[in-house]
Each structure stands twice: as structure tokens, then as C-alpha cells.
Design a protein around this motif. Structure first.
Motif, PDB file in Angstrom:
ATOM      1  N   CYS A  30      15.767  75.993  81.868  1.00  0.00           N
ATOM      2  CA  CYS A  30      17.104  75.460  81.571  1.00  0.00           C
ATOM      3  C   CYS A  30      17.063  73.931  81.526  1.00  0.00           C
ATOM      4  O   CYS A  30      16.827  73.276  82.550  1.00  0.00           O
ATOM      5  CB  CYS A  30      18.075  75.955  82.637  1.00  0.00           C
ATOM      6  SG  CYS A  30      19.661  75.129  82.664  1.00  0.00           S
ATOM      7  N   HIS A  31      17.324  73.348  80.362  1.00  0.00           N
ATOM      8  CA  HIS A  31      17.244  71.900  80.183  1.00  0.00           C
ATOM      9  C   HIS A  31      18.235  71.174  81.093  1.00  0.00           C
ATOM     10  O   HIS A  31      17.868  70.240  81.816  1.00  0.00           O
ATOM     11  CB  HIS A  31      17.526  71.556  78.720  1.00  0.00           C
ATOM     12  CG  HIS A  31      17.693  70.090  78.449  1.00  0.00           C
ATOM     13  ND1 HIS A  31      16.633  69.209  78.486  1.00  0.00           N
ATOM     14  CD2 HIS A  31      18.798  69.342  78.163  1.00  0.00           C
ATOM     15  CE1 HIS A  31      17.071  67.980  78.225  1.00  0.00           C
ATOM     16  NE2 HIS A  31      18.379  68.037  78.019  1.00  0.00           N
ATOM     17  N   TRP A  32      19.504  71.572  81.074  1.00  0.00           N
ATOM     18  CA  TRP A  32      20.510  70.853  81.842  1.00  0.00           C
ATOM     19  C   TRP A  32      20.367  71.081  83.340  1.00  0.00           C
ATOM     20  O   TRP A  32      20.832  70.272  84.150  1.00  0.00           O
ATOM     21  CB  TRP A  32      21.912  71.207  81.346  1.00  0.00           C
ATOM     22  CG  TRP A  32      22.167  70.589  80.010  1.00  0.00           C
ATOM     23  CD1 TRP A  32      22.147  71.198  78.793  1.00  0.00           C
ATOM     24  CD2 TRP A  32      22.416  69.199  79.755  1.00  0.00           C
ATOM     25  NE1 TRP A  32      22.381  70.283  77.788  1.00  0.00           N
ATOM     26  CE2 TRP A  32      22.553  69.045  78.347  1.00  0.00           C
ATOM     27  CE3 TRP A  32      22.543  68.073  80.563  1.00  0.00           C
ATOM     28  CZ2 TRP A  32      22.803  67.821  77.752  1.00  0.00           C
ATOM     29  CZ3 TRP A  32      22.797  66.835  79.969  1.00  0.00           C
ATOM     30  CH2 TRP A  32      22.925  66.728  78.575  1.00  0.00           C
ATOM     31  N   CYS A  33      19.702  72.177  83.726  1.00  0.00           N
ATOM     32  CA  CYS A  33      19.381  72.359  85.145  1.00  0.00           C
ATOM     33  C   CYS A  33      18.442  71.256  85.611  1.00  0.00           C
ATOM     34  O   CYS A  33      18.620  70.679  86.695  1.00  0.00           O
ATOM     35  CB  CYS A  33      18.732  73.719  85.378  1.00  0.00           C
ATOM     36  SG  CYS A  33      19.748  75.136  84.911  1.00  0.00           S
ATOM     37  N   VAL A  35      18.134  68.328  84.207  1.00  0.00           N
ATOM     38  CA  VAL A  35      18.852  67.050  84.156  1.00  0.00           C
ATOM     39  C   VAL A  35      19.666  66.860  85.431  1.00  0.00           C
ATOM     40  O   VAL A  35      19.616  65.787  86.073  1.00  0.00           O
ATOM     41  CB  VAL A  35      19.765  66.995  82.910  1.00  0.00           C
ATOM     42  CG1 VAL A  35      20.674  65.764  82.970  1.00  0.00           C
ATOM     43  CG2 VAL A  35      18.923  66.975  81.635  1.00  0.00           C
ATOM     44  N   MET A  36      20.420  67.877  85.839  1.00  0.00           N
ATOM     45  CA  MET A  36      21.255  67.735  87.033  1.00  0.00           C
ATOM     46  C   MET A  36      20.396  67.582  88.288  1.00  0.00           C
ATOM     47  O   MET A  36      20.747  66.826  89.206  1.00  0.00           O
ATOM     48  CB  MET A  36      22.205  68.924  87.168  1.00  0.00           C
ATOM     49  CG  MET A  36      23.254  68.727  88.262  1.00  0.00           C
ATOM     50  SD  MET A  36      24.585  69.938  88.163  1.00  0.00           S
ATOM     51  CE  MET A  36      25.525  69.502  89.624  1.00  0.00           C
ATOM     52  N   THR A 101      29.949  73.885  85.986  1.00  0.00           N
ATOM     53  CA  THR A 101      28.578  74.034  85.490  1.00  0.00           C
ATOM     54  C   THR A 101      27.842  72.726  85.777  1.00  0.00           C
ATOM     55  O   THR A 101      27.617  72.388  86.920  1.00  0.00           O
ATOM     56  CB  THR A 101      28.567  74.411  83.992  1.00  0.00           C
ATOM     57  OG1 THR A 101      29.373  73.474  83.255  1.00  0.00           O
ATOM     58  CG2 THR A 101      29.126  75.808  83.787  1.00  0.00           C
ATOM     59  N   TYR A 102      27.514  71.983  84.737  1.00  0.00           N
ATOM     60  CA  TYR A 102      26.848  70.692  84.916  1.00  0.00           C
ATOM     61  C   TYR A 102      27.871  69.620  85.267  1.00  0.00           C
ATOM     62  O   TYR A 102      28.917  69.512  84.619  1.00  0.00           O
ATOM     63  CB  TYR A 102      26.112  70.319  83.625  1.00  0.00           C
ATOM     64  CG  TYR A 102      25.687  68.869  83.553  1.00  0.00           C
ATOM     65  CD1 TYR A 102      24.576  68.413  84.258  1.00  0.00           C
ATOM     66  CD2 TYR A 102      26.419  67.950  82.794  1.00  0.00           C
ATOM     67  CE1 TYR A 102      24.198  67.074  84.208  1.00  0.00           C
ATOM     68  CE2 TYR A 102      26.040  66.617  82.725  1.00  0.00           C
ATOM     69  CZ  TYR A 102      24.934  66.177  83.433  1.00  0.00           C
ATOM     70  OH  TYR A 102      24.557  64.871  83.377  1.00  0.00           O
ATOM     71  N   PRO A 104      27.919  65.399  85.794  1.00  0.00           N
ATOM     72  CA  PRO A 104      27.085  64.205  85.636  1.00  0.00           C
ATOM     73  C   PRO A 104      27.036  63.387  86.919  1.00  0.00           C
ATOM     74  O   PRO A 104      27.896  63.514  87.800  1.00  0.00           O
ATOM     75  CB  PRO A 104      27.794  63.439  84.520  1.00  0.00           C
ATOM     76  CG  PRO A 104      29.228  63.849  84.629  1.00  0.00           C
ATOM     77  CD  PRO A 104      29.209  65.289  85.075  1.00  0.00           C
ATOM     78  N   HIS A 239      17.265  75.172  70.418  1.00  0.00           N
ATOM     79  CA  HIS A 239      17.128  74.822  71.832  1.00  0.00           C
ATOM     80  C   HIS A 239      15.750  75.365  72.196  1.00  0.00           C
ATOM     81  O   HIS A 239      15.503  76.555  72.099  1.00  0.00           O
ATOM     82  CB  HIS A 239      18.226  75.456  72.667  1.00  0.00           C
ATOM     83  CG  HIS A 239      18.231  74.969  74.075  1.00  0.00           C
ATOM     84  ND1 HIS A 239      18.227  73.631  74.395  1.00  0.00           N
ATOM     85  CD2 HIS A 239      18.199  75.629  75.255  1.00  0.00           C
ATOM     86  CE1 HIS A 239      18.220  73.494  75.714  1.00  0.00           C
ATOM     87  NE2 HIS A 239      18.202  74.689  76.256  1.00  0.00           N
ATOM     88  N   ASP A 295      11.481  71.298  77.668  1.00  0.00           N
ATOM     89  CA  ASP A 295      11.148  69.883  77.829  1.00  0.00           C
ATOM     90  C   ASP A 295       9.660  69.681  78.099  1.00  0.00           C
ATOM     91  O   ASP A 295       9.007  70.520  78.731  1.00  0.00           O
ATOM     92  CB  ASP A 295      11.912  69.279  79.003  1.00  0.00           C
ATOM     93  CG  ASP A 295      13.409  69.392  78.859  1.00  0.00           C
ATOM     94  OD1 ASP A 295      13.866  69.999  77.880  1.00  0.00           O
ATOM     95  OD2 ASP A 295      14.125  68.880  79.737  1.00  0.00           O
ATOM     96  N   GLU A 300      13.352  66.830  75.496  1.00  0.00           N
ATOM     97  CA  GLU A 300      13.503  68.154  74.914  1.00  0.00           C
ATOM     98  C   GLU A 300      12.790  68.218  73.562  1.00  0.00           C
ATOM     99  O   GLU A 300      12.979  67.360  72.700  1.00  0.00           O
ATOM    100  CB  GLU A 300      14.987  68.484  74.738  1.00  0.00           C
ATOM    101  CG  GLU A 300      15.223  69.913  74.262  1.00  0.00           C
ATOM    102  CD  GLU A 300      16.691  70.262  74.140  1.00  0.00           C
ATOM    103  OE1 GLU A 300      16.988  71.428  73.836  1.00  0.00           O
ATOM    104  OE2 GLU A 300      17.530  69.360  74.340  1.00  0.00           O
TER     105      GLU A 300
END
Length: 637
Positions: A30-33, A35-36, A101-102, A104, A239, A295, A300
């Protein structure tokens, strides 16, 4: 950061400290996982604040789909959308009172920062505790009540096909608008519908979608294999994560498509996708890893994309210009880079293969994406089924060997002495999480597919034990649940018949029980299959895009369901049966006397292997020639 596993101990700690639980649900690719995690969880001040005011629990949704399903339902209900990372705040009784969810690290675009969210919740926990407790109780009560199944019914297959046509994109293929996910199960249904009814509309939707997906950037034009989805409606930019379940399902679809018209594109994509599974996802123990990350080096898609300059570094000027034109290297991604596409067949195939090998060699020196080596029982079941079928149909015995190796790993490592199936393993060691419904039935179907391909009766016995346990642990009063009766008790017991990224447990149960009923003649298994299909009828009637696997199984049932018993060793008869019979037909292939009920009384004919086409154990006269079997299995219209 002091992460806890999902456990009774974590919630006990929250009660003793009188603090809320912060639940973070994600997955490796999971990309945004990521990131966070980098922005917030690795930040010392944020981590210290979480440790002081919360008990933080991290869950891999692929290991605990039951936990993920429950709190995703709450997230969607409370926010109107869902996704990962999923950030849920719970009372010590595991009741959700705030979901997202995400978040910032800094406020942006109208979104509060993660730290602002945390501080607001800590203040509310101190000053508005009664309201928080009330919210949690109401969410559990309301969503738990929604789990109760509605009345089932018959699936209207013609109506489902007609609704899908209304949702079909006539310009770019696929269904709906961007982002576009590979509609594997819907394509499977439409292919089965075409084979039964002759519907040219169904076949046209499949052909257009399979063509566009395979020629766009969502497909890896160099090494094979599909990315998770296309962010645009034209199948250009993916993605980039590659999931086992997607590639297993798509391998089966392209193999199936090839049997309908022997389109060379279908065979090429099936073989390349199988090659990707074997080369890049197979583990040292013989199973299949869950995913490759999107990534590399924090960017990514960096492993997959090309600029014209990078092509010129790898190839000579003339070859680079040819690839730029052929693969649409025109800045389709970010920073002037492009995802390679192959919108048309190359006018010089040998040149393309030579240059493709050079580009693969160059790409191999880049940093490889991270691989989640977790072996998931259900997804390996899907891969085993797809590889076993493709191996026979495409005459690639190495696929069958790989399928058997994966099946042995699941049997020997995931199945414990009590008959419980563990959901995951890593490095040949079973995880602690017990299997959910999809694990039992997807692996059972894989075993039944291997029975048909290899004639090894051990796979039949393994499948029967799994399905008997499924009836004991996952079915109550005719309703299917996603967790076992003896599993950990959660705030409610999930049951979701919806086919999403992968087939639902109940639609996979319909498939496995339909196959087992055909092989045994058992009314008990037949009833279980009917109950599973009925659970999906409402969704199939209203939103067939989310009931593709259930519709596909219903098509197999509408085609008979047929059974094919092949007495004696005949690769030709077996290949003919798999290529010609309705997809999903129960097939058994082995020596006369094989200990499977469908094989009782099936014998050689004049010393030659013979195929028996049956329906509910009533069989036609046996045939010994592949062309005669093909004729027996071709529907009259």
C-alpha cells in the motif's frame, strides 16, 4: 513507536490505562500506508504522543481480513468512503467512535493534520467520554444488525449480462469510470454466459476489455503480470503494486478467453502472466508471495517507467526511437517518464523480442520492488486453480508442477492437526491467524482442480475435509459467515457476499460446493452450494459488477452442471475436456476404480481410455476420441 498486535492484551492495556485504541490497518504493497508511516509514525514527537495517549495496534489486512472488514464497514458508514491506510479509534471494548484513512502530517486541502486529529480526540476522550462511548455502542449495534442476511433467490443471468452491457465503456472498454480495476470475475461470468447462450455481446465486452488491459500500461510489457488498477480510464497509468490474487484471476480469464477463439494475444498474456507468477512471486518453499510493492527508493513506479533518455542509454539511437514510437513513450507518467504500452503488435516481432530482452536486462539492475513474502491460503488457492488449468490447456506441464508444489505447502504447513487452516505462512512457518471462509473454500477448489488434472485422490480427500469443516464452522441456519464459529469473537461476526478485488468467501463456497456435489452426488453439498448462491442473488440482481464470481458459478450450474469422468490416462481427452466443457465443470481423470464417487463404474473401453459426460451421475455413452468428446461437450443452440 510502540505498536501492539491485535490481541486481548492490547485491549486490556487500554482498559487499565483508560485510553482509546488507535487501530491502523494497511498492507505491505500500500503506497499511502508507507507515506503515512514515514510522515507520522516515524516522527519522534508524533510517536511519543501516540504512545502516551493511546494503545496503538497495527493490523495487516491480508492476515486479518475479518478485522479489516468490520472496521472498514464502520469507516464507510461514518465517513462515506474507505481505503488504506485505515485509521480507526476504538474504545477499550473495540467499539469504533472515529474513523478515517490517510491523515497528512501537516494540514492541507481542508484536511486536518494527524497530530490535530489526535489532540482533538484526546480532548474529547477527557471531556466527552459519555458521547464517545455512546457513539461506539450505536455503531456496533447498527452495523451488526446490517449483517443479518436478507432473503435469497434465483440469479437472473440474462438480466445480469444486460446490466453489465449498460455499464460497459464502449470507447475504452472495462466497466464504469476511472479508476478502472481489472474486472476479472465479471469477465469470467461473461465468457461462461457466451459459451452457454452464444451471446456475442458478452464475448465482445470480454474481448475489448482483455485487449485494452493487455496492451496498456497496467500490464508489464517487459516481464508480464498486471498491476493493481489503472488510475485513468484508458488503462495507461497503473497503480504499480502487483497482487497475487489479481494475476491468478487474470491468468484464468486469459486462459479461458483463449479456449473460446484461440486469440494469440490471449495465449501470450496467459503464458506471460503464468511466467510472472513463477519467476517473481514463487517462494523458496513453493508457495506464492502476496505482492510486489508499488514503490522503489521512495518513488512510486520508479522500477517500471522509462524516459527517452533512459531508452537511449539502454539501446542504440535507432532502436530507442523505434521503442519510443511503439510503446508510446511520450511522458504519460510523471517527470517526463512513461509507462510502456503496446497498443499495436510490433511490425517486427523479432526485433521487439530482442529489444525487450535488453530492456529487461537494464531494468534488472534497478532497485527491485519490495516483495511481501507472506503466503495467503486463499490467494494461493486461486493461483493453484489457474495454473493447473492453464498447464493442461496450454500444454505447459511446469505450471501444473508449480500448482502441486504450492498445494503441498498449504496442506503441510497451513493445515494443523486439529483440521484448522491457518491463513498465512512465511518462510515455511504458519502464522497465528486462523483461516477465514475464503481460505477454506478457495483452497478446497484448488484441490479439486488438482484432482481433475493429476488423478491424485489425496487432493479429493483434503478438499472433502476442508468443506466438511466449512459446513461445521462457517454455516449457521443456512447462512454463511466469514469467520469460524470457534474463532476469536469480534464486535460482530462479518458476512459479506460481495465480490470486490477478490472473490467473496460465499461465492467461492458456491463454486467449491458445486464442484464437490458434482463429484459425489451428495445432496448435502448441493444444498450448501444453493445456499451460497442464494446469498449473492440480491447483489447479482442489483449490481452484477460486484457478484461476478457468483454469477460465473450460476452459469456453470445453468449449463448442467455437467460432470466429466475420464477413465485411464489420456492427456488428449483431459485437454479436450478442459478446453471444451463449460468453465468450472467438475472433471476427474484417473485410473478405473479411483476412489471418487463419480468414477465408480467408469472403465476403459476396449482397453482404451474413455470419457464419460454425465449430469447428476446419469452418463451418456463413453467416447474414446477427443473429437467425439468435443462434440458431446459443445452445447446445441
Amino acid at each position: 513507536m510502540a505498536w501492539r498486535e491485535w490481541s486481548a492484551e492490547a485491549f486490556r492495556e487500554a482498559r487499565e490505562r483508560d485510553v482509546p485504541v488507535f487501530l491502523s490497518v494497511g498492507y505491505s504493497a500500500c503506497h499511502w500506508c508507507h507515506v503515512m508511516a514515514h510522515e507520522s509514525f516515524e516522527d519522534e514527537a508524533t510517536a511519543a504522543y501516540l504512545n502516551e495517549h493511546f494503545v496503538s495496534v497495527k493490523v495487516d489486512r491480508e492476515e486479518r481480513p475479518d478485522v479489516d472488514a468490520i472496521y472498514m464497514s464502520a469507516t464507510v458508514a461514518m465517513t462515506g468512503h474507505g481505503g488504506w491506510p485505515m485509521s480507526v479509534f476504538l474504545t477499550p471494548e473495540a467499539e469504533p467512535f472515529f474513523c478515517g484513512t490517510y491523515f497528512p502530517a501537516e494540514p492541507r486541502g481542508g484536511m486536518a493534520s494527524f497530530r490535530q486529529v489526535l489532540e482533538s480526540l484526546v480532548d474529547a476522550w477527557r471531556t466527552k467520554r459519555d458521547q464517545i462511548d455512546g457513539i461506539g455502542r450505536r455503531v456496533v449495534e447498527q452495523l451488526g444488525a446490517q449483517q443479518q442476511p436478507g432473503p435469497g433467490g434465483q440469479v437472473d443471468l440474462d438480466r445480469a449480462a444486460a446490466l453489465l452491457k449498460l455499464d460497459f465503456d464502449p470507447v475504452d472498454a472495462g466497466f464504469g469510470a476511472a479508476p478502472k480495476f481489472p474486472p476479472s470475475m465479471v469477465l469470467d461470468f461473461l465468457l461462461r454466459h457466451h459459451r452457454r447462450t452464444g451471446s456475442e455481446d458478452a464475448l465482445a465486452m470480454v474481448a475489448a476489455t482483455c485487449d485494452r488491459m493487455a496492451r496498456g500500461g497496467m500490464y508489464d510489457q517487459l516481464a508480464g503480470g498486471f498491476a493493481r488498477y489503472s488510475v485513468d480510464g484508458q488503462w495507461i497509468v497503473p497503480h504499480f503494486e502487483k497482487m497475487l490474487y489479481d494475476n491468478a484471476l487474470l491468468l484464468d480469464v486469459y486462459t479461458h478467453w483463449w479456449t473460446v477463439g484461440e486469440d494469440p494475444l490471449a495465449r501470450r498474456i496467459a503464458e506471460e502472466t503464468a511466467g510472472f507468477l513463477l519467476a517473481e512471486l514463487r517462494t523458496a518453499e513453493g508457495g506464492f508471495a502476496s505482492a510486489l510493492d508499488a514503490d522503489t527508493e521512495g518513488e512510486e513506479g520508479k522500477y517500471y517507467v522509462w524516459t527517452p533518455d533512459q531508452l537511449r542509454e539502454a539501446l542504440d539511437e535507432d532502436d530507442a526511437a523505434w521503442v519510443v514510437d511503439l510503446c508510446d513513450v511520450t511522458g504519460t507518467f510523471e517527470h517526463g517518464s512513461s509507462v510502456l504500452q503496446l497498443r499495436r503488435d510490433p511490425d517486427d516481432p523479432e526485433r521487439w523480442q530482442r529489444l525487450r530482452a535488453k530492456l529487461l536486462d537494464t531494468r534488472s539492475r534497478r532497485t527491485y520492488p519490495g516483495r511481501d513474502d507472506k503466503v495467503v491460503a486463499a490467494w494461493n488457492g486461486l493461483a493453484i486453480t489457474a495454473l493447473a488449468r492453464a498447464g493442461v490447456i496450454l500444454d505447459r506441464p511446469e505450471y501444473v508442477e508449480a500448482a502441486e508444489a504450492a498445494a503441498r505447502l498449504i496442506r503441510d504447513v497451513h493445515l494443523d492437526d486439529a483440521g484448522r487452516l491457518h491463513r498465512t505462512s512465511r518462510d515455511g512457518v504458519a502464522g497465528t491467524a486462523h483461516g477465514v471462509l475464503e481460505d477454506y473454500v478457495a483452497y478446497a477448489q484448488a484441490c479439486l482442480t488438482l484432482l481433475g488434472v493429476t488423478g491424485n485422490v489425496e487432493w479429493f480427500e483434503t478438499a472433502r475435509r476442508l468443506l466438511d469443516r466449512t459446513l461445521e464452522q462457517f454455516v449457521a441456519d443456512g447462512s454463511y459467515f466469514d469467520t469460524a464459529a470457534d474463532a476469536e469473537e469480534l464486535v460482530w461476526r462479518p458476512q459479506d457476499p460481495t465480490d470486490n478485488a477478490s472473490p467473496s468467501g460465499v461465492s467461492l463456497a458456491a463454486e467449491a460446493f458445486t464442484t464437490m456435489a458434482a463429484l459425489t452426488g451428495s445432496v448435502r453439498y448441493e444444498t450448501a452450494a444453493e445456499q451460497a448462491l442464494a446469498a449473492s442473488a440480491t447483489i447479482a440482481d442489483r449490481a452484477p459488477r460486484f457478484a461476478g464470481r457468483a454469477l460465473a458459478v450460476a452459469e456453470t450450474v445453468a449449463s448442467g452442471p455437467l460432470e466429466v469422468a475420464i477413465a485411464g490416462a489420456s492427456p488428449e481427452l483431459l485437454r479436450t475436456a478442459l478446453r471444451t466443457a463449460p468453465w468450472g465443470t467438475a472433471i476427474v481423470h484417473g485410473p478405473p476404480g479411483l476412489a471418487v464417487p463419480l468414477m465408480e463404474g467408469r472403465d476403459l473401453v476396449d482397453g482404451r481410455p474413455a470419457a464419460y459426460v454425465c449430469q447428476k451421475f446419469t452418463c451418456r455413452l463413453p467416447v474414446v476420441l477427443p473429437e467425439d468428446l468435443r462434440r458431446e461437450l459443445t452445447p446445441a443452440r
